[in-house]
Design a protein around this motif. Structure first.
Motif, PDB file in Angstrom:
ATOM      1  N   ILE A  58       7.984   0.698 -36.345  1.00 53.64           N
ATOM      2  CA  ILE A  58       7.902   1.982 -37.051  1.00 53.64           C
ATOM      3  C   ILE A  58       9.186   2.801 -36.954  1.00 53.64           C
ATOM      4  N   ALA A  59      10.031   2.538 -35.944  1.00 50.40           N
ATOM      5  CA  ALA A  59      11.206   3.396 -35.775  1.00 50.40           C
ATOM      6  C   ALA A  59      12.277   2.688 -34.961  1.00 50.40           C
ATOM      7  N   VAL A  60      13.501   3.167 -35.124  1.00 49.44           N
ATOM      8  CA  VAL A  60      14.616   2.729 -34.298  1.00 49.44           C
ATOM      9  C   VAL A  60      15.380   3.974 -33.859  1.00 49.44           C
ATOM     10  N   VAL A  61      15.801   3.979 -32.598  1.00 44.61           N
ATOM     11  CA  VAL A  61      16.532   5.112 -32.027  1.00 44.61           C
ATOM     12  C   VAL A  61      17.952   4.673 -31.700  1.00 44.61           C
ATOM     13  N   ALA A 112      15.091  -8.673 -32.602  1.00 50.51           N
ATOM     14  CA  ALA A 112      13.974  -8.020 -31.920  1.00 50.51           C
ATOM     15  C   ALA A 112      12.912  -7.563 -32.916  1.00 50.51           C
ATOM     16  N   ILE A 113      13.353  -7.034 -34.058  1.00 52.13           N
ATOM     17  CA  ILE A 113      12.401  -6.605 -35.093  1.00 52.13           C
ATOM     18  C   ILE A 113      11.604  -7.790 -35.606  1.00 52.13           C
ATOM     19  N   GLU A 114      12.296  -8.887 -35.895  1.00 54.04           N
ATOM     20  CA  GLU A 114      11.609 -10.072 -36.428  1.00 54.04           C
ATOM     21  C   GLU A 114      10.643 -10.667 -35.397  1.00 54.04           C
ATOM     22  N   ILE A 115      11.034 -10.646 -34.135  1.00 57.06           N
ATOM     23  CA  ILE A 115      10.159 -11.187 -33.083  1.00 57.06           C
ATOM     24  C   ILE A 115       8.876 -10.360 -32.990  1.00 57.06           C
ATOM     25  N   GLU A 116       9.017  -9.042 -33.034  1.00 57.58           N
ATOM     26  CA  GLU A 116       7.828  -8.185 -32.939  1.00 57.58           C
ATOM     27  C   GLU A 116       6.925  -8.365 -34.161  1.00 57.58           C
ATOM     28  N   LYS A 117       7.512  -8.530 -35.326  1.00 63.52           N
ATOM     29  CA  LYS A 117       6.714  -8.767 -36.526  1.00 63.52           C
ATOM     30  C   LYS A 117       5.967 -10.101 -36.423  1.00 63.52           C
ATOM     31  N   ALA A 118       6.654 -11.097 -35.888  1.00 62.41           N
ATOM     32  CA  ALA A 118       6.025 -12.409 -35.742  1.00 62.41           C
ATOM     33  C   ALA A 118       4.855 -12.366 -34.756  1.00 62.41           C
ATOM     34  N   LYS A 119       4.916 -11.463 -33.802  1.00 59.94           N
ATOM     35  CA  LYS A 119       3.827 -11.293 -32.839  1.00 59.94           C
ATOM     36  C   LYS A 119       2.641 -10.540 -33.431  1.00 59.94           C
ATOM     37  N   GLY A 120       2.825 -10.006 -34.635  1.00 58.81           N
ATOM     38  CA  GLY A 120       1.773  -9.204 -35.240  1.00 58.81           C
ATOM     39  C   GLY A 120       1.893  -7.727 -34.932  1.00 58.81           C
ATOM     40  N   ASN A 121       2.999  -7.328 -34.296  1.00 63.99           N
ATOM     41  CA  ASN A 121       3.228  -5.919 -34.002  1.00 63.99           C
ATOM     42  C   ASN A 121       3.867  -5.218 -35.199  1.00 63.99           C
ATOM     43  N   ILE A 122       3.925  -3.883 -35.144  1.00 61.87           N
ATOM     44  CA  ILE A 122       4.299  -3.090 -36.312  1.00 61.87           C
ATOM     45  C   ILE A 122       5.506  -2.210 -35.996  1.00 61.87           C
ATOM     46  N   PRO A 153      13.359  -2.669 -25.820  1.00 61.83           N
ATOM     47  CA  PRO A 153      14.795  -2.569 -25.518  1.00 61.83           C
ATOM     48  C   PRO A 153      15.584  -3.642 -26.251  1.00 61.83           C
ATOM     49  N   VAL A 154      16.730  -3.239 -26.776  1.00 60.81           N
ATOM     50  CA  VAL A 154      17.596  -4.146 -27.528  1.00 60.81           C
ATOM     51  C   VAL A 154      18.893  -4.345 -26.753  1.00 60.81           C
ATOM     52  N   ALA A 155      19.357  -5.560 -26.697  1.00 60.36           N
ATOM     53  CA  ALA A 155      20.580  -5.874 -25.952  1.00 60.36           C
ATOM     54  C   ALA A 155      21.778  -5.125 -26.528  1.00 60.36           C
ATOM     55  N   VAL A 156      22.768  -4.910 -25.672  1.00 63.41           N
ATOM     56  CA  VAL A 156      23.991  -4.211 -26.082  1.00 63.41           C
ATOM     57  C   VAL A 156      25.168  -5.179 -26.062  1.00 63.41           C
ATOM     58  N   ASP A 157      26.250  -4.761 -26.742  1.00 61.42           N
ATOM     59  CA  ASP A 157      27.448  -5.592 -26.780  1.00 61.42           C
ATOM     60  C   ASP A 157      28.336  -5.281 -25.568  1.00 61.42           C
ATOM     61  N   ASN A 158      29.558  -5.787 -25.582  1.00 60.00           N
ATOM     62  CA  ASN A 158      30.470  -5.611 -24.444  1.00 60.00           C
ATOM     63  C   ASN A 158      30.887  -4.165 -24.233  1.00 60.00           C
ATOM     64  N   HIS A 159      30.657  -3.323 -25.248  1.00 64.18           N
ATOM     65  CA  HIS A 159      30.986  -1.907 -25.130  1.00 64.18           C
ATOM     66  C   HIS A 159      29.737  -1.059 -24.917  1.00 64.18           C
ATOM     67  N   PHE A 160      28.625  -1.732 -24.565  1.00 65.69           N
ATOM     68  CA  PHE A 160      27.349  -1.076 -24.254  1.00 65.69           C
ATOM     69  C   PHE A 160      26.764  -0.335 -25.452  1.00 65.69           C
ATOM     70  N   PHE A 191      12.377   0.712 -31.435  1.00 63.24           N
ATOM     71  CA  PHE A 191      13.505  -0.055 -30.913  1.00 63.24           C
ATOM     72  C   PHE A 191      14.640   0.872 -30.481  1.00 63.24           C
ATOM     73  N   CYS A 192      15.230   0.569 -29.331  1.00 60.31           N
ATOM     74  CA  CYS A 192      16.382   1.330 -28.835  1.00 60.31           C
ATOM     75  C   CYS A 192      17.191   0.423 -27.927  1.00 60.31           C
ATOM     76  N   SER A 193      18.398   0.794 -27.642  1.00 63.40           N
ATOM     77  CA  SER A 193      19.233  -0.050 -26.783  1.00 63.40           C
ATOM     78  C   SER A 193      18.678  -0.036 -25.362  1.00 63.40           C
ATOM     79  N   ASP A 194      18.976  -1.081 -24.615  1.00 61.71           N
ATOM     80  CA  ASP A 194      18.426  -1.168 -23.258  1.00 61.71           C
ATOM     81  C   ASP A 194      19.153  -0.261 -22.272  1.00 61.71           C
ATOM     82  N   VAL A 195      20.099   0.563 -22.757  1.00 62.96           N
ATOM     83  CA  VAL A 195      20.715   1.587 -21.909  1.00 62.96           C
ATOM     84  C   VAL A 195      20.427   2.985 -22.464  1.00 62.96           C
ATOM     85  N   SER A 196      19.395   3.103 -23.291  1.00 61.10           N
ATOM     86  CA  SER A 196      19.039   4.404 -23.861  1.00 61.10           C
ATOM     87  C   SER A 196      18.304   5.246 -22.819  1.00 61.10           C
ATOM     88  N   HIS A 197      18.000   6.507 -23.183  1.00 67.64           N
ATOM     89  CA  HIS A 197      17.450   7.463 -22.230  1.00 67.64           C
ATOM     90  C   HIS A 197      15.995   7.162 -21.885  1.00 67.64           C
TER      91      HIS A 197
END
Length: 512
Positions: free
Chosen positions: A261-264, A249-259, A232-239, A207-213
């Motif tokens: 492993i990391a957040v950036v 996003a983590i809970e949605i992926e777990k519910a899909k059966g995905n795993i 990609p994870v949504a950002v707030d008004n300050h990006f 998982f990382c923000s949708d404006v990450s590298h």
């Protein structure tokens, strides 16, 4: 035939004797040629500085390509170094982009410091390779000292470690590699170094923000996880990464059966210099058992500043991190580093080659750096930062960081008060995202018109060369970008750049 053979042998000897003078060694004529060559090259650079007063010439791709069509590299060389440098002026130096110029405010290219350039002379001549102790005596301890110095400023524990790399993309690759393999080691009864990835690896999610590298997606692909592994994870008004969106996003992926492993977390996004809420991300990573990597390639320079270092709070909680010295430490490329919270993670990278870094050498305590790197042969890039710190000191570098941040804040205010610009972000570091947005006949322009206008301005400015800025897209619309990394750029310089932007904006309306 013997006469011809003897003449051929004599000619070969003459050629060999003449060409041998080009090797770097202690023969008197070779030492003289080395000094003369370095002097001539330095003069070419100085002449370049004196002959240009703009960041770019505006030369076209076609014009440069035409020059290279006339070059035939298989011809026997008949030029002196001085003649070759004269040729190089036409091929490269005359039109090179001047990142040191006060009106270069485009990408993450910083002006470089003279002590680091002096180091480059030593690095290239001595040609140390940093992979093993028997190739890098002295250099190994310089790099280790700088790694430990950075780790100390980061707030990592005593058991932490690091290694110099080619840049942020490589450092981010190492962070994701350790995240992947540490997860496999903890949760599966296989060794990924020997047996590869488990079948479930196709379900791994990062998982990382949708404006990450972009390197995160690229590296996920290289690691066999696929670009779809990056969520990609949504950002707030300050990006900055939105924490509620991250948890969702983590809970949605777990519910899909995905795993998961990391957040950036990103400490200094490329377009806006936004810094994610690192402390909060660390807490959520711990809650879900995720590896926490911080991409501080841009924002790592804040460690130099007593005034702004607090913006990196939470970096000390990460499992790994990226810092580019060639962005905000004013070093020539390449100069970057990767850091890991615990030395034990080296096991995911380490490999013993009997001819290089045998197990016996490790048992003897010989510091072979290759065990920490995905590179084998590696330049002694650490020397550039070493000479810089020894000559100038951290506080002076920190003042440069303070200066560019203040300039960014002043420039954002200039844009906001001019009335003709929309500014998207309040600069946390030194990047400003904005667009020229005048009213025409009392009416606001459409998104499509604004994109065409701002794309035209960026291109026209580059072709003119008086000032160089960048552009990007936000939600499909074109925005202009300042990336301020030169402490010598003044508010007056920025006022002049803003005037140039308006000038080309008015040209757009006259032409359309």
């Amino acid at each position: 035939m013997n006469f011809e053979k003897n003449n051929t042998t004599l000619l070969d000897q003459v050629i060999r004797s003449t060409s041998n003078k080009y090797f770097f060694n202690d023969l008197p004529e070779n030492k003289f040629l080395y000094q003369k060559s370095i002097h001539e090259a330095a003069n070419a650079v100085v002449n370049h500085l004196e002959s240009r007063d703009t960041p770019f010439t505006g030369v076209s791709v076609e014009a440069i390509a035409e020059k290279f069509e006339k070059i035939f590299l298989d011809n026997e060389s008949s030029l002196t170094l001085n003649e070759t440098l004269e040729e190089l002026k036409e091929l490269y130096l005359n039109d090179a982009v001047n990142f040191h110029h006060n009106k270069y405010v485009a990408h993450l290219n910083c002006p470089v410091l003279t002590p680091a350039l002096a180091a480059e002379v030593i690095i290239s001549a001595i040609n140390t390779s940093m992979d093993t102790w028997d190739q890098s005596i002295g250099g190994t301890f310089i790099e280790l000292k700088l790694i430990n110095w950075t780790l100390d400023h980061m707030g990592y524990p005593a058991d932490a470690d690091g290694i110099f790399t080619s840049g942020g993309t490589q450092s981010n690759l190492m962070g994701l590699l350790l995240a992947r393999d540490q997860f496999i080691k903890t949760n599966y009864s296989i060794d990924p170094k020997m047996q590869g990835l488990p079948a479930e690896a196709s379900k791994f999610r990062i998982f990382c923000s949708d404006v990450s590298h972009f390197s995160l997606k690229k590296n996920a692909s290289l690691l066999g996880l696929g670009q779809n592994a990056i969520v990609p994870v949504a950002v707030d008004n300050h990006f900055r990464m939105d924490m509620s969106a991250l948890e969702q996003a983590i809970e949605i992926e777990k519910a899909k059966g995905n795993i998961p492993i990391a957040v950036v977390g990103t400490a200094g996004t490329t377009d806006m210099g936004a810094i994610d809420p690192l402390t909060e991300i660390a807490a959520m990573a711990q809650q879900y058992g995720l590896w926490f990597h911080v991409d501080a390639a841009y924002g790592g320079g804040l460690l130099l500043s007593d005034k702004h270092k607090h913006k990196l709070k939470g970096l000390e909680l990460s499992d790994s991190a990226t810092i580019d010295y060639h962005k905000t430490y004013f070093q020539p490329v390449s100069s970057s580093a990767f850091f890991m919270r615990h030395k034990k993670y080296i096991d995911h990278i380490k490999y013993h080659a009997d001819y290089l870094n045998s197990k016996e050498q490790e048992d003897e305590g010989i510091p072979n750096m290759v065990k920490k790197s995905i590179q084998t042969t590696r330049r002694f890039d650490a020397l550039k930062l070493w000479l810089t710190l020894r000559v100038m000191g951290r506080r002076r570098l920190g003042q440069y960081i303070d200066d560019i941040i203040q300039l960014a804040q002043d420039t954002a205010m200039l844009l906001r008060t001019s009335g003709d610009f929309e500014v998207l972000n309040q600069p946390g570091i030194s990047a400003i995202l904005f667009r020229y947005q005048p009213f025409q006949k009392g009416q606001a322009l459409s998104e499509e018109q604004l994109s065409r206008l701002n794309a035209y301005i960026r291109k026209a400015m580059f072709n003119e060369g008086e000032a160089v800025i960048a552009s990007t897209k936000v939600n499909g619309s074109v925005y202009l970008k300042f990336t301020l990394l030169n402490p010598l750029t003044s508010v007056q310089d920025m006022e002049e750049i803003i005037h140039i932007i308006k000038k080309h904006g008015q040209e757009f309306f006259r032409n359309n």
